[in-house]
Write a protein that holds these residues in place. Structure first.
Motif, PDB file in Angstrom:
ATOM      1  N   GLY A 123       0.824  -1.204   0.000  1.00 47.44           N
ATOM      2  CA  GLY A 123       0.000   0.000   0.000  1.00 47.44           C
ATOM      3  C   GLY A 123       0.858   1.254   0.000  1.00 47.44           C
ATOM      4  O   GLY A 123       2.059   1.224   0.319  1.00 47.44           O
ATOM      5  N   PHE A 124       0.245   2.375  -0.339  1.00 42.62           N
ATOM      6  CA  PHE A 124       0.987   3.609  -0.528  1.00 42.62           C
ATOM      7  C   PHE A 124       1.568   4.153   0.779  1.00 42.62           C
ATOM      8  O   PHE A 124       2.627   4.779   0.777  1.00 42.62           O
ATOM      9  N   ARG A 125       0.897   3.938   1.882  1.00 45.67           N
ATOM     10  CA  ARG A 125       1.392   4.506   3.135  1.00 45.67           C
ATOM     11  C   ARG A 125       2.715   3.868   3.531  1.00 45.67           C
ATOM     12  O   ARG A 125       3.641   4.546   3.977  1.00 45.67           O
ATOM     13  N   THR A 126       2.820   2.556   3.363  1.00 50.73           N
ATOM     14  CA  THR A 126       4.088   1.894   3.654  1.00 50.73           C
ATOM     15  C   THR A 126       5.140   2.279   2.634  1.00 50.73           C
ATOM     16  O   THR A 126       6.321   2.433   2.971  1.00 50.73           O
ATOM     17  N   LEU A 127       4.733   2.451   1.381  1.00 54.22           N
ATOM     18  CA  LEU A 127       5.682   2.881   0.356  1.00 54.22           C
ATOM     19  C   LEU A 127       6.297   4.235   0.706  1.00 54.22           C
ATOM     20  O   LEU A 127       7.476   4.477   0.460  1.00 54.22           O
ATOM     21  N   ARG A 128       5.508   5.121   1.282  1.00 52.25           N
ATOM     22  CA  ARG A 128       6.047   6.422   1.673  1.00 52.25           C
ATOM     23  C   ARG A 128       7.145   6.257   2.723  1.00 52.25           C
ATOM     24  O   ARG A 128       8.131   7.002   2.737  1.00 52.25           O
ATOM     25  N   SER A 129       6.964   5.293   3.628  1.00 55.81           N
ATOM     26  CA  SER A 129       8.006   5.021   4.621  1.00 55.81           C
ATOM     27  C   SER A 129       9.271   4.511   3.951  1.00 55.81           C
ATOM     28  O   SER A 129      10.390   4.872   4.331  1.00 55.81           O
ATOM     29  N   LEU A 130       9.107   3.656   2.947  1.00 55.90           N
ATOM     30  CA  LEU A 130      10.267   3.142   2.229  1.00 55.90           C
ATOM     31  C   LEU A 130      10.995   4.263   1.490  1.00 55.90           C
ATOM     32  O   LEU A 130      12.230   4.302   1.461  1.00 55.90           O
ATOM     33  N   VAL A 131      10.234   5.157   0.871  1.00 55.97           N
ATOM     34  CA  VAL A 131      10.854   6.291   0.179  1.00 55.97           C
ATOM     35  C   VAL A 131      11.593   7.177   1.181  1.00 55.97           C
ATOM     36  O   VAL A 131      12.707   7.647   0.920  1.00 55.97           O
ATOM     37  N   ALA A 132      10.990   7.378   2.350  1.00 50.74           N
ATOM     38  CA  ALA A 132      11.654   8.166   3.393  1.00 50.74           C
ATOM     39  C   ALA A 132      12.957   7.495   3.818  1.00 50.74           C
ATOM     40  O   ALA A 132      13.967   8.174   4.060  1.00 50.74           O
ATOM     41  N   SER A 133      12.937   6.174   3.908  1.00 52.12           N
ATOM     42  CA  SER A 133      14.163   5.469   4.299  1.00 52.12           C
ATOM     43  C   SER A 133      15.251   5.642   3.250  1.00 52.12           C
ATOM     44  O   SER A 133      16.440   5.749   3.578  1.00 52.12           O
ATOM     45  N   LEU A 134      14.866   5.682   1.983  1.00 49.10           N
ATOM     46  CA  LEU A 134      15.838   5.899   0.920  1.00 49.10           C
ATOM     47  C   LEU A 134      16.427   7.301   1.004  1.00 49.10           C
ATOM     48  O   LEU A 134      17.641   7.492   0.843  1.00 49.10           O
ATOM     49  N   ILE A 135      15.578   8.284   1.263  1.00 47.00           N
ATOM     50  CA  ILE A 135      16.050   9.665   1.407  1.00 47.00           C
ATOM     51  C   ILE A 135      17.061   9.763   2.542  1.00 47.00           C
ATOM     52  O   ILE A 135      18.131  10.368   2.405  1.00 47.00           O
ATOM     53  N   VAL A 136      16.722   9.143   3.669  1.00 50.27           N
ATOM     54  CA  VAL A 136      17.609   9.193   4.833  1.00 50.27           C
ATOM     55  C   VAL A 136      18.970   8.594   4.499  1.00 50.27           C
ATOM     56  O   VAL A 136      20.023   9.157   4.824  1.00 50.27           O
ATOM     57  N   ARG A 137      18.982   7.443   3.825  1.00 46.60           N
ATOM     58  CA  ARG A 137      20.247   6.791   3.505  1.00 46.60           C
ATOM     59  C   ARG A 137      21.027   7.552   2.431  1.00 46.60           C
ATOM     60  O   ARG A 137      22.254   7.550   2.426  1.00 46.60           O
ATOM     61  N   GLN A 138      20.307   8.193   1.537  1.00 45.70           N
ATOM     62  CA  GLN A 138      20.986   8.955   0.480  1.00 45.70           C
ATOM     63  C   GLN A 138      21.724  10.178   1.024  1.00 45.70           C
ATOM     64  O   GLN A 138      22.662  10.666   0.393  1.00 45.70           O
ATOM     65  N   LEU A 139      21.300  10.661   2.171  1.00 51.70           N
ATOM     66  CA  LEU A 139      21.939  11.849   2.730  1.00 51.70           C
ATOM     67  C   LEU A 139      23.434  11.628   2.947  1.00 51.70           C
ATOM     68  O   LEU A 139      24.238  12.551   2.810  1.00 51.70           O
ATOM     69  N   THR A 140      23.815  10.417   3.292  1.00 55.41           N
ATOM     70  CA  THR A 140      25.232  10.142   3.563  1.00 55.41           C
ATOM     71  C   THR A 140      25.815   9.146   2.564  1.00 55.41           C
ATOM     72  O   THR A 140      26.871   8.572   2.808  1.00 55.41           O
ATOM     73  N   GLY A 141      25.141   8.954   1.445  1.00 53.51           N
ATOM     74  CA  GLY A 141      25.577   7.944   0.490  1.00 53.51           C
ATOM     75  C   GLY A 141      26.931   8.212  -0.129  1.00 53.51           C
ATOM     76  O   GLY A 141      27.623   7.274  -0.547  1.00 53.51           O
ATOM     77  N   ASP A 142      27.355   9.482  -0.216  1.00 53.62           N
ATOM     78  CA  ASP A 142      28.625   9.818  -0.856  1.00 53.62           C
ATOM     79  C   ASP A 142      29.754  10.040   0.147  1.00 53.62           C
ATOM     80  O   ASP A 142      30.831  10.518  -0.215  1.00 53.62           O
ATOM     81  N   THR A 143      29.503   9.673   1.406  1.00 55.14           N
ATOM     82  CA  THR A 143      30.530   9.862   2.421  1.00 55.14           C
ATOM     83  C   THR A 143      31.740   8.985   2.131  1.00 55.14           C
ATOM     84  O   THR A 143      31.612   7.774   1.950  1.00 55.14           O
ATOM     85  N   GLU A 144      32.939   9.596   2.054  1.00 53.48           N
ATOM     86  CA  GLU A 144      34.139   8.849   1.692  1.00 53.48           C
ATOM     87  C   GLU A 144      34.972   8.437   2.896  1.00 53.48           C
ATOM     88  O   GLU A 144      35.704   7.459   2.839  1.00 53.48           O
ATOM     89  N   THR A 145      34.872   9.159   3.995  1.00 54.15           N
ATOM     90  CA  THR A 145      35.688   8.861   5.160  1.00 54.15           C
ATOM     91  C   THR A 145      35.218   7.579   5.834  1.00 54.15           C
ATOM     92  O   THR A 145      34.032   7.465   6.155  1.00 54.15           O
ATOM     93  N   PRO A 146      36.100   6.615   6.067  1.00 50.71           N
ATOM     94  CA  PRO A 146      35.683   5.358   6.702  1.00 50.71           C
ATOM     95  C   PRO A 146      34.976   5.556   8.037  1.00 50.71           C
ATOM     96  O   PRO A 146      33.988   4.872   8.328  1.00 50.71           O
TER      97      PRO A 146
END
Length: 278
Positions: A86-109
């Motif tokens: 359902g769409f409500r759970t999908l919105r949570s999944l999209v939010a989780s992707l946004i959260v992870r993308q915030l630091t996706g390009d972090t290079e420092t170990p």
């Protein structure tokens, strides 16, 4: 500029809405806004999710988790996963992707390690919040899971800026809880357009208020956060351990207790956590 001054500066920018997001976050925000449209068709949602491989994999994994796969029949494609979730759970999944993308390009170990630990904490809290909402506080579990997924978004944003300010994450002091968790978190949540009830729940968590037994969305989020075995790397360890101990009061819930609910739901919590970590 010392650590406290840096936190204050970023907090002031967040309050003014002057946030710097990676380009892939902006693209995912457009997907979020599309899902929020009342006339968004399942075909469009499926097509857009299929364009994001990580999101597609997570949608199928979550649809096959113990929390959503009551029939025991696994789905093997995005369309079937969308129909089940359902769409409500999908919105949570999209939010989780946004959260992870915030630091996706972090290079420092060191920063990558902190981001990974913070996401493990977030996924653990989200799974607990879903179960607690459904079986303890009797509120909407999808909203509770969404609130948990975004409750550390200020921390992820801070990690995304840490390369600019090398001393920013030198220690887990109270200054993070004062300026990072509250002020930066509030600014990012508003920029992401989260609903007011979710923002209020995050505020309750930051203020450390929780009823016993828990009743509200804020209580649900706070209890899940305190029970999480994965501790946020941005929090003082001693403070987190004290909250964990306080959260284990075995209060009654109907004809059972909190401990029994958590024990009976262990597989569901583990399955949800694993799906979000996919």
């Amino acid at each position: 500029m010392d650590r406290l001054d840096t936190l204050k500066r970023i907090a002031a920018q967040a309050a003014r809405g002057e946030l710097t997001f990676p380009s892939n976050v902006n693209a995912t925000l457009r997907l979020q806004r599309t899902l929020d449209e009342p006339d968004c068709h399942v075909d469009l949602a499926t097509h857009m999710i299929m364009a994001e491989p990580l999101l597609s994999a997570r949608a199928v994994a979550l649809a096959n988790s113990a929390a959503f796969n009551r029939s025991g029949r696994d789905v093997a494609n995005v369309r079937a996963a969308v129909a089940r979730l359902g769409f409500r759970t999908l919105r949570s999944l999209v939010a989780s992707l946004i959260v992870r993308q915030l630091t996706g390009d972090t290079e420092t170990p060191a920063l990558r390690a902190k981001a990974a630990q913070l996401w493990r904490h977030t996924a653990n809290v989200a799974a607990l919040a879903h179960v607690i909402a459904k079986k303890v506080t009797r509120i909407d579990p999808e909203t509770a899971m969404f609130a948990a997924i975004v409750h550390e978004v200020g921390g992820f944003y801070l990690l995304s800026r840490a390369a600019e300010f090398p001393r920013l994450l030198e220690d887990n002091s109270e200054s993070w809880m004062q300026y990072g968790e509250k002020l930066i978190g509030r600014g990012v949540l508003k920029q992401l357009g989260v609903p007011d009830p979710v923002l209020c729940a995050a505020e309750a968590l930051w203020q450390g208020t929780r009823a016993l037994p828990p009743e509200t969305l804020g209580d649900t989020l706070s209890l899940a956060n305190d029970l999480a075995q994965e501790i946020s790397p941005l929090q003082p360890l001693e403070s987190a351990q004290v909250r964990q101990q306080a959260a284990m009061i075995n209060f009654g819930v109907g004809h059972t207790t909190l401990h029994r609910i958590l024990l009976d739901s262990a597989d569901e919590i583990a399955s949800l956590t694993a799906a979000l970590l996919t």
